[in-house]
Design a protein around this motif. Structure first.
Motif, PDB file in Angstrom:
ATOM      1  N   GLU A 134       0.798  -1.218   0.000  1.00 39.87           N
ATOM      2  CA  GLU A 134       0.000   0.000   0.000  1.00 39.87           C
ATOM      3  C   GLU A 134       0.835   1.274   0.000  1.00 39.87           C
ATOM      4  OE1 GLU A 134      -3.245   0.212   2.759  1.00 39.87           O
ATOM      5  OE2 GLU A 134      -3.804  -1.863   2.383  1.00 39.87           O
ATOM      6  N   ASP A 135       2.046   1.229   0.525  1.00 42.62           N
ATOM      7  CA  ASP A 135       2.879   2.428   0.587  1.00 42.62           C
ATOM      8  C   ASP A 135       3.798   2.578  -0.632  1.00 42.62           C
ATOM      9  OD1 ASP A 135       4.538   0.296   1.217  1.00 42.62           O
ATOM     10  OD2 ASP A 135       5.597   1.358   2.818  1.00 42.62           O
ATOM     11  N   SER A 136       3.576   1.769  -1.662  1.00 40.80           N
ATOM     12  CA  SER A 136       4.421   1.834  -2.862  1.00 40.80           C
ATOM     13  C   SER A 136       3.815   2.762  -3.910  1.00 40.80           C
ATOM     14  CB  SER A 136       4.591   0.433  -3.459  1.00 40.80           C
ATOM     15  OG  SER A 136       3.361  -0.019  -3.995  1.00 40.80           O
ATOM     16  N   ALA A 166      11.489   7.456 -10.914  1.00 40.44           N
ATOM     17  CA  ALA A 166      12.702   6.750 -10.502  1.00 40.44           C
ATOM     18  C   ALA A 166      12.377   5.697  -9.437  1.00 40.44           C
ATOM     19  CB  ALA A 166      13.736   7.741  -9.993  1.00 40.44           C
ATOM     20  N   HIS A 167      11.499   6.018  -8.502  1.00 39.01           N
ATOM     21  CA  HIS A 167      11.071   5.039  -7.497  1.00 39.01           C
ATOM     22  C   HIS A 167      10.311   3.889  -8.150  1.00 39.01           C
ATOM     23  CE1 HIS A 167      12.226   7.039  -3.769  1.00 39.01           C
ATOM     24  NE2 HIS A 167      11.876   8.169  -4.352  1.00 39.01           N
ATOM     25  N   LEU A 168       9.501   4.216  -9.139  1.00 39.55           N
ATOM     26  CA  LEU A 168       8.729   3.199  -9.848  1.00 39.55           C
ATOM     27  C   LEU A 168       9.657   2.208 -10.553  1.00 39.55           C
ATOM     28  CD1 LEU A 168       5.753   2.453 -10.461  1.00 39.55           C
ATOM     29  CD2 LEU A 168       6.006   3.714 -12.582  1.00 39.55           C
ATOM     30  N   VAL A 169      10.737   2.708 -11.124  1.00 37.85           N
ATOM     31  CA  VAL A 169      11.724   1.832 -11.780  1.00 37.85           C
ATOM     32  C   VAL A 169      12.250   0.817 -10.778  1.00 37.85           C
ATOM     33  CG1 VAL A 169      14.004   1.738 -12.865  1.00 37.85           C
ATOM     34  CG2 VAL A 169      12.390   3.522 -13.528  1.00 37.85           C
ATOM     35  N   ALA A 170      12.602   1.289  -9.587  1.00 40.63           N
ATOM     36  CA  ALA A 170      13.126   0.394  -8.554  1.00 40.63           C
ATOM     37  C   ALA A 170      12.074  -0.636  -8.130  1.00 40.63           C
ATOM     38  CB  ALA A 170      13.599   1.201  -7.353  1.00 40.63           C
ATOM     39  N   GLU A 171      10.840  -0.198  -7.978  1.00 43.49           N
ATOM     40  CA  GLU A 171       9.777  -1.119  -7.580  1.00 43.49           C
ATOM     41  C   GLU A 171       9.530  -2.183  -8.646  1.00 43.49           C
ATOM     42  OE1 GLU A 171       6.296   1.111  -6.479  1.00 43.49           O
ATOM     43  OE2 GLU A 171       7.386   2.224  -4.936  1.00 43.49           O
ATOM     44  N   LEU A 172       9.507  -1.772  -9.894  1.00 44.79           N
ATOM     45  CA  LEU A 172       9.296  -2.738 -10.975  1.00 44.79           C
ATOM     46  C   LEU A 172      10.467  -3.704 -11.077  1.00 44.79           C
ATOM     47  CD1 LEU A 172       7.752  -0.354 -13.643  1.00 44.79           C
ATOM     48  CD2 LEU A 172       6.570  -2.202 -12.427  1.00 44.79           C
ATOM     49  N   GLY A 173      11.672  -3.181 -10.889  1.00 41.50           N
ATOM     50  CA  GLY A 173      12.858  -4.036 -10.931  1.00 41.50           C
ATOM     51  C   GLY A 173      12.920  -5.022  -9.780  1.00 41.50           C
ATOM     52  N   ALA A 218       8.958  -0.035 -17.129  1.00 41.50           N
ATOM     53  CA  ALA A 218      10.158   0.361 -16.374  1.00 41.50           C
ATOM     54  C   ALA A 218      11.079   1.216 -17.247  1.00 41.50           C
ATOM     55  CB  ALA A 218      10.893  -0.870 -15.863  1.00 41.50           C
ATOM     56  N   LYS A 219      11.239   0.818 -18.508  1.00 39.36           N
ATOM     57  CA  LYS A 219      12.084   1.595 -19.422  1.00 39.36           C
ATOM     58  C   LYS A 219      11.472   2.976 -19.664  1.00 39.36           C
ATOM     59  CE  LYS A 219      14.348   1.602 -23.836  1.00 39.36           C
ATOM     60  NZ  LYS A 219      14.634   1.005 -25.087  1.00 39.36           N
ATOM     61  N   MET A 220      10.162   3.039 -19.810  1.00 42.20           N
ATOM     62  CA  MET A 220       9.498   4.325 -20.019  1.00 42.20           C
ATOM     63  C   MET A 220       9.627   5.209 -18.773  1.00 42.20           C
ATOM     64  SD  MET A 220       6.137   3.033 -22.063  1.00 42.20           S
ATOM     65  CE  MET A 220       5.641   4.522 -22.932  1.00 42.20           C
ATOM     66  N   ALA A 221       9.562   4.604 -17.598  1.00 39.95           N
ATOM     67  CA  ALA A 221       9.742   5.366 -16.359  1.00 39.95           C
ATOM     68  C   ALA A 221      11.166   5.922 -16.292  1.00 39.95           C
ATOM     69  CB  ALA A 221       9.436   4.491 -15.150  1.00 39.95           C
ATOM     70  N   GLN A 222      12.145   5.145 -16.740  1.00 40.99           N
ATOM     71  CA  GLN A 222      13.531   5.631 -16.801  1.00 40.99           C
ATOM     72  C   GLN A 222      13.635   6.818 -17.756  1.00 40.99           C
ATOM     73  OE1 GLN A 222      15.463   1.950 -17.961  1.00 40.99           O
ATOM     74  NE2 GLN A 222      16.410   1.777 -15.931  1.00 40.99           N
ATOM     75  N   GLU A 223      12.975   6.718 -18.898  1.00 44.44           N
ATOM     76  CA  GLU A 223      12.981   7.806 -19.880  1.00 44.44           C
ATOM     77  C   GLU A 223      12.338   9.068 -19.291  1.00 44.44           C
ATOM     78  OE1 GLU A 223      11.007   6.327 -23.376  1.00 44.44           O
ATOM     79  OE2 GLU A 223      12.473   4.717 -23.636  1.00 44.44           O
ATOM     80  N   LEU A 231       5.691  10.055 -16.400  1.00 42.32           N
ATOM     81  CA  LEU A 231       5.132   8.818 -16.888  1.00 42.32           C
ATOM     82  C   LEU A 231       3.628   8.945 -16.691  1.00 42.32           C
ATOM     83  CD1 LEU A 231       5.650   5.952 -18.014  1.00 42.32           C
ATOM     84  CD2 LEU A 231       5.483   5.150 -15.650  1.00 42.32           C
ATOM     85  N   TYR A 232       2.895   8.852 -17.770  1.00 45.47           N
ATOM     86  CA  TYR A 232       1.453   9.071 -17.746  1.00 45.47           C
ATOM     87  C   TYR A 232       0.735   7.764 -18.001  1.00 45.47           C
ATOM     88  CZ  TYR A 232      -3.016  11.312 -18.713  1.00 45.47           C
ATOM     89  OH  TYR A 232      -4.327  11.700 -18.676  1.00 45.47           O
ATOM     90  N   ILE A 233      -0.193   7.424 -17.104  1.00 46.29           N
ATOM     91  CA  ILE A 233      -0.947   6.183 -17.219  1.00 46.29           C
ATOM     92  C   ILE A 233      -2.425   6.547 -17.206  1.00 46.29           C
ATOM     93  CG2 ILE A 233      -1.447   3.936 -16.178  1.00 46.29           C
ATOM     94  CD1 ILE A 233       1.352   4.242 -14.775  1.00 46.29           C
ATOM     95  N   SER A 234      -3.089   6.233 -18.290  1.00 51.70           N
ATOM     96  CA  SER A 234      -4.519   6.532 -18.398  1.00 51.70           C
ATOM     97  C   SER A 234      -5.278   5.222 -18.252  1.00 51.70           C
ATOM     98  CB  SER A 234      -4.824   7.180 -19.755  1.00 51.70           C
ATOM     99  OG  SER A 234      -6.193   7.427 -19.879  1.00 51.70           O
TER     100      SER A 234
END
Length: 95
Positions: free
Chosen positions: A34-36, A55-62, A77-82, A90-93
């Motif tokens: 829940e805290d991610s 950047a945090h999302l990249v770590a979580e996905l990895g 993850a690659k798009m989050a890095q970009e 990073l936009y998620i609809s």
């Protein structure tokens, strides 16, 4: 679901991708602690991560188990890095 990268001016600068047929990205979001950052992704509505959050999302996905590292999760993850690299978003609809 549509996922893409936007620059600092909020202009889309990447291809648009969606979740796979199994919904592996959304499933990973629902199963995340829940805290991610992953847990904050909305299945309905929009979610936007800034460069620091991306950047945090990249770590979580990895950090996901190898069997959960689907093609779409690796692409997100690659798009989050970009997004982090271009100081964008990073936009998620959701649906």
């Amino acid at each position: 679901m549509e996922i893409h990268v936007r620059n600092r001016l909020h202009v889309r600068v990447s291809e648009r991708i969606g979740d796979d047929a199994d919904g592996s990205f959304l499933k990973a979001c629902r199963e995340a602690p829940e805290d991610s950052h992953l847990h904050g992704v909305q299945s309905v509505g929009d979610t936007m991560f800034n460069e620091l959050q991306a950047a945090h999302l990249v770590a979580e996905l990895g950090g996901l188990a190898e069997e959960k590292q689907t093609d779409v999760i690796r692409r997100v993850a690659k798009m989050a890095q970009e997004a982090a690299a271009c100081r964008g978003y990073l936009y998620i609809s959701g649906d």
